[in-house]
Design an enzyme around this catalytic site. Structure first.
Site, short mmCIF file in Angstrom:
data_model
loop_
_atom_site.label_atom_id
_atom_site.label_comp_id
_atom_site.label_asym_id
_atom_site.label_seq_id
_atom_site.Cartn_x
_atom_site.Cartn_y
_atom_site.Cartn_z
N GLU A 1 6.96 7.34 -7.93
CA GLU A 1 6.29 6.76 -6.75
C GLU A 1 5.90 7.91 -5.83
O GLU A 1 6.68 8.86 -5.64
CB GLU A 1 7.26 5.82 -6.03
CG GLU A 1 6.65 5.03 -4.88
CD GLU A 1 6.78 5.67 -3.50
OE1 GLU A 1 6.25 5.09 -2.54
OE2 GLU A 1 7.39 6.75 -3.35
N HIS B 1 4.02 11.93 2.60
CA HIS B 1 4.52 10.65 3.12
C HIS B 1 4.09 10.41 4.56
O HIS B 1 3.52 9.37 4.89
CB HIS B 1 6.05 10.59 3.04
CG HIS B 1 6.61 9.32 3.59
ND1 HIS B 1 6.94 9.17 4.92
CD2 HIS B 1 6.86 8.13 2.99
CE1 HIS B 1 7.37 7.94 5.11
NE2 HIS B 1 7.35 7.28 3.97
N LYS C 1 -1.18 5.19 1.83
CA LYS C 1 -0.57 5.28 3.17
C LYS C 1 -1.64 4.99 4.22
O LYS C 1 -2.18 5.89 4.85
CB LYS C 1 0.02 6.69 3.37
CG LYS C 1 1.44 6.81 2.88
CD LYS C 1 2.45 6.12 3.82
CE LYS C 1 3.85 6.13 3.24
NZ LYS C 1 4.62 4.92 3.43
N GLU D 1 1.27 4.83 -3.66
CA GLU D 1 1.30 4.08 -2.40
C GLU D 1 0.19 4.59 -1.50
O GLU D 1 0.15 5.78 -1.14
CB GLU D 1 2.65 4.21 -1.68
CG GLU D 1 2.62 3.35 -0.42
CD GLU D 1 3.82 3.49 0.49
OE1 GLU D 1 4.88 3.99 0.09
OE2 GLU D 1 3.66 3.08 1.67
N ASP E 1 3.00 9.05 -2.27
CA ASP E 1 2.21 8.54 -1.13
C ASP E 1 0.92 9.35 -1.02
O ASP E 1 0.95 10.58 -1.05
CB ASP E 1 3.02 8.71 0.16
CG ASP E 1 4.40 8.10 0.03
OD1 ASP E 1 4.49 6.86 0.07
OD2 ASP E 1 5.38 8.86 -0.13
N ASP F 1 15.73 7.74 -5.02
CA ASP F 1 15.63 9.19 -4.77
C ASP F 1 16.41 9.98 -5.81
O ASP F 1 16.28 11.20 -5.88
CB ASP F 1 16.19 9.51 -3.37
CG ASP F 1 15.42 8.79 -2.28
OD1 ASP F 1 14.24 9.13 -2.08
OD2 ASP F 1 15.98 7.87 -1.65
N HIS G 1 11.47 7.95 -6.29
CA HIS G 1 10.88 7.78 -4.97
C HIS G 1 10.42 9.12 -4.38
O HIS G 1 11.24 9.97 -4.10
CB HIS G 1 11.97 7.18 -4.07
CG HIS G 1 11.52 6.81 -2.70
ND1 HIS G 1 12.25 7.13 -1.58
CD2 HIS G 1 10.42 6.14 -2.27
CE1 HIS G 1 11.63 6.65 -0.52
NE2 HIS G 1 10.52 6.05 -0.90
N ARG G 2 9.12 9.29 -4.24
CA ARG G 2 8.54 10.57 -3.80
C ARG G 2 8.95 11.67 -4.79
O ARG G 2 9.17 12.82 -4.40
CB ARG G 2 8.98 10.94 -2.38
CG ARG G 2 8.80 9.81 -1.36
CD ARG G 2 9.28 10.21 0.04
NE ARG G 2 9.49 9.03 0.86
CZ ARG G 2 10.03 9.04 2.06
NH1 ARG G 2 10.40 10.18 2.61
NH2 ARG G 2 10.21 7.91 2.75
O1 G3P Z 1 6.99 2.43 -2.19
C1 G3P Z 1 8.28 2.22 -1.74
C2 G3P Z 1 8.64 3.05 -0.56
O2 G3P Z 1 8.20 4.36 -0.80
C3 G3P Z 1 8.05 2.55 0.72
O3 G3P Z 1 8.53 3.20 1.83
O4 G3P Z 1 8.45 4.80 3.68
O5 G3P Z 1 9.38 5.53 1.52
O6 G3P Z 1 6.95 5.17 1.76
P1 G3P Z 1 8.32 4.74 2.21
CA CA Z 2 6.25 5.56 -0.43
#
Ligand code: G3P
Ligand code: CA
Length: 244
Positions: A40, A55, A116, A114, A42, A233, A9-10
């Site tokens: 993943e 993000h 945004k 993702e 953004d 994470d 995540h990120r």
């Molecule tokens: O893509 C899953 C998750 O990243 C979505 O929420 O706020 O972390 O971008 P956020």
């Molecule tokens: Ca995200």
């Protein structure tokens, strides 16, 4: 051993302990080192139309600057330190999507981009991302997601081959949305995941890739419910949970 996929995540930002500044090349490299199957991130546009990884819509939280991402050119964004909090990481640049696609070239991980676009609708972002991914020939390894249905619809209109996933933080995803977008996956907030929902979504013909989960016990519960991938994470903990 489970064949559930682990996506960082990120990148590997860490959770109760920071591994690397989120959404930076350092975090993406760390994720792969830790055994993630995917990353993943953004995306947004800079002022001069470069696709950058960030993000928040502003750079306030993650850098030593202030203001909207879209208020700065790429050259200006590159002057800010995207690791303002942990000085041990030194100076860390904002990455571009192009840099990440370069990084993917000699590796085999999947990339979840993702879009945004929920708070600010970056006109043309979907088409620009798709064009760049195709330039690299990486369409098969990229999954696009967004909380914005309109954004995913624009992507589908400009890219018939894009692998689309619907992101959701509430239980309002409809089967007809999945069909209309020809989505391949649903990306639900982990609190929405139950064995019943996983079955329902699988019956709709989509994969279930949930976010963001860091506690090993919860990861194991989600695996038992039948998820296909989880976004974490802490890919190192994820790897242990999958293999344990
Ligand atoms: O893509 C899953 C998750 O990243 C979505 O929420 O706020 O972390 O971008 P956020
Ligand atoms: Ca995200």
């Amino acid at each position: 051993m489970s064949d559930v996929k682990i996506w960082a995540h990120r990148g590997a930002g860490g959770w109760d302990k920071q591994y690397a500044p989120e959404n930076t090349m350092m975090a993406f490299e760390k994720a792969i080192e830790m055994g993630a199957d995917g990353i993943e991130l953004d995306v947004q546009f800079s002022k001069d139309g470069e696709i950058v990884i960030c993000h928040d819509e502003t750079i306030d939280r993650t850098s030593n600057g202030v203001g909207a991402v879209r208020a700065y050119t790429l050259k200006e964004l590159k002057q800010f330190n995207f690791c303002s909090v942990h000085s041990e990481f030194g100076f860390v640049e904002i990455p571009t999507l192009r840099e990440v696609l370069d990084f993917m070239q000699d590796k085999d991980f999947q990339l979840n981009i993702e879009l945004k676009t929920s708070n600010y609708d970056y006109p043309g972002l979907e088409e620009a991302a798709s064009k760049l991914v195709k330039e690299y020939g990486l369409n098969d390894r990229v999954i696009y997601s967004s909380f914005g249905y309109a954004s995913l619809k624009k992507l589908r209109q400009c890219d018939k081959d894009a692998q689309i996933a619907i992101l959701c933080s509430t239980d309002f995803v409809l089967q007809e949305d999945i069909e209309a977008l020809q989505a391949i996956a649903i990306h639900p907030w982990e609190q929405l995941v139950t064995a019943e929902n996983v079955k329902k979504w699988h019956d709709w013909g989509v994969k279930v890739n949930t976010w963001a989960v860091n506690r090993p016990e919860r990861i194991r519960e989600l695996i038992a419910m039948g998820i296909d991938a989880f976004i974490t994470d802490c890919p190192d903990r994820g790897r242990k949970a999958v293999e344990g």
